[in-house]
Design an enzyme around this catalytic site. Structure first.
Site, PDB file in Angstrom:
ATOM      1  N   LYS A 110       0.861  -1.189   0.000  1.00 37.60           N
ATOM      2  CA  LYS A 110       0.000   0.000   0.000  1.00 37.60           C
ATOM      3  C   LYS A 110       0.890   1.228   0.000  1.00 37.60           C
ATOM      4  CE  LYS A 110      -4.499   0.878   0.292  1.00 37.60           C
ATOM      5  NZ  LYS A 110      -5.626  -0.030  -0.053  1.00 37.60           N
TER       6      LYS A 110
HETATM    7  N1  GLU Z   1      -7.257   0.117  -3.374  1.00 40.54           N
HETATM    8  C1  GLU Z   1      -7.997  -1.081  -3.677  1.00 40.54           C
HETATM    9  C2  GLU Z   1      -8.061  -1.990  -2.464  1.00 40.54           C
HETATM   10  O1  GLU Z   1      -7.928  -1.552  -1.340  1.00 40.54           O
HETATM   11  C3  GLU Z   1      -7.492  -1.765  -4.938  1.00 40.54           C
HETATM   12  C4  GLU Z   1      -6.088  -2.244  -4.889  1.00 40.54           C
HETATM   13  C5  GLU Z   1      -5.564  -2.752  -6.242  1.00 40.54           C
HETATM   14  O2  GLU Z   1      -6.327  -2.826  -7.190  1.00 40.54           O
HETATM   15  O3  GLU Z   1      -4.382  -3.056  -6.284  1.00 40.54           O
HETATM   16  O4  GLU Z   1      -8.302  -3.149  -2.582  1.00 40.54           O
END
Ligand code: GLU
Length: 420
Positions: A110
């Site tokens: 993240k």
């Molecule tokens: N931000 C989204 C999540 O928390 C998508 C993450 C992604 O597609 O890599 O799952």
């Protein structure tokens, strides 16, 4: 004993406790627990931003790769003024479990920048994005770690990230981020994927409880990338969406809101507040609405020890990451409210991110119908697997999902072995 609130416990505490519980149930040794609890790699970067008025402001950004035993890191980038390293660590850990649970070949990561994007011009946001990307470039890439949108970022942000990374490499690298615009190697169906996944799982849960979608009631907290689409698809499935909220306020209508009209109103005014024919209510009233289904689809910790008792929904499907604190989870579990955890419920986004990455790597594009069919298939299978696992072992859905994911990550560790 005094009750704990979100100000005393962080999301990282909750994420670590969930892992500890899963480790205990799985009977994994302490050293394995220690390896799974620690982020594998963390980068904290300074982002000097030249404002439009010529002054310079220094922002802080992060990228955390919690685990990459099963494949490259994967997870969104958040632009929000509440971003801090512990939040990014928690969100990265949840991505590891989410990817493992849905069996997409990624680890979890993240990123985030501590910024309130609403206070900056588009040109400023582009400069922040490009500088952040160049600072984290050494640790991202299609085989290393693949960012995507999250709160405060969108397909335009991803286009800037992809361009910045590609310029640095001297060639176009489509697979470095997902959630890109269709014109730039984005996947059909990615924008609505999280919402579609939330609704696919919601329909499964209602079916499991013997509740027919036609005429069932729902409340949706948050009207952004996830909540808005979820409300729309729920209404299309025949549910009455009786209450919704966004950052500016909340509204209700006992017969169900007219979603197409509400979406047109939001496009025009920027908020759900004041939608003709609706009654204004408080955000807390949305969370306490007497409905079959509650979808919290905004941020972490909105349901906590202080308001969990007020929740009257029969089922909660977590559109956001971590919308229930650990206390709320316990209180609602004791009351028999069925909670479908984030790592299952909102995994549609990363599932279609995976499809986008596969398509980019093959340079072969699928139709929206193909994407949606594969997405719903993955989501319903994951739901059924978690339900069976939970039922057989008498676990909550969250604990079952976490155990399944942790076990998969651990298996990957085990067969790879420890180097050196
Ligand atoms: N931000 C989204 C999540 O928390 C998508 C993450 C992604 O597609 O890599 O799952």
């Amino acid at each position: 004993m005094t009750t704990t609130t979100r100000t005393e416990r962080t999301v990282l505490d909750d994420a670590r406790d969930q892992l500890a519980e899963a480790v205990k149930i799985l009977g994994l040794p302490a050293d394995v627990h220690a390896m799974l609890a620690e982020p594998r790699r963390e980068l904290s970067v300074s982002i000097p931003l030249r404002r439009d008025d010529g002054s310079i402001e220094v922002l802080r950004g992060y990228r955390v790769q919690h685990n990459y035993s099963r494949g490259p890191g994967k997870g969104g980038v958040r632009f929000d003024d509440a971003v801090d390293l512990d939040e990014v660590r928690a969100l990265a850990m949840w991505m590891t479990w989410k990817c493992a649970l849905l069996d997409v070949p990624y680890g979890g990561a993240k990123g985030g920048v501590r910024i309130d994007p609403r206070r900056y011009s588009i040109a400023e946001l582009e400069r922040v994005t490009r500088r952040y990307t160049s600072e984290i470039a050494p640790i991202i890439g299609p085989e290393i770690d693949i960012p995507a949108p999250d709160i405060g970022t969108d397909e335009r942000t991803m286009a800037w990230m992809m361009d910045t990374y590609s310029v640095g490499r001297g060639h176009t690298v489509l697979g470095v981020v997902t959630g890109k615009p269709i014109a730039l190697g984005g996947s059909q169906g990615r924008a609505a994927a999280t919402s579609r996944g939330v609704v696919a799982v919601s329909l499964e849960v209602l079916h499991h409880l013997g509740i027919r979608p036609e005429g069932a009631t729902a409340a949706v907290q948050g009207f952004g990338k996830v909540g808005r689409g979820a409300a729309r698809f729920l209404a299309e499935e025949g549910l009455r969406v009786v209450a919704v909220s966004d950052v500016d306020g909340a509204i209700s209508h006992p017969d169900g809101l007219d979603l197409p009209a509400l979406e047109a109103y939001v496009d025009e005014t920027g908020s759900v507040v004041g939608f003709p024919g609706s009654s204004p209510i408080s955000g807390e009233e949305v969370l306490a609405a007497e409905v079959d289904l509650l979808v919290p689809a905004a941020v972490e910790g909105v349901i906590h020890a202080g308001n969990a008792e007020a929740v009257r929904a029969r089922v909660i499907v977590e559109g956001a990451n971590g919308p229930l604190s650990a206390d709320a989870d316990r209180i609602l579990g004791e009351r028999g409210v069925l909670v479908v955890p984030d790592i299952l419920a909102n995994a549609g986004g990363v599932v279609v991110s995976y499809f986008e990455w596969v398509q980019a790597n093959q340079s072969y594009w699928w139709t929206e119908a193909e994407v949606n069919e594969k997405l719903v298939d993955r989501m319903t299978h994951a739901w059924r697997d978690v339900l069976v696992y939970a039922t057989e072992r008498h676990l909550s859905l969250r604990l079952a999902a976490t155990c399944m994911a942790v076990e998969r990550v651990w298996r990957a560790h085990e067969v790879r072995g420890l180097y050196p």
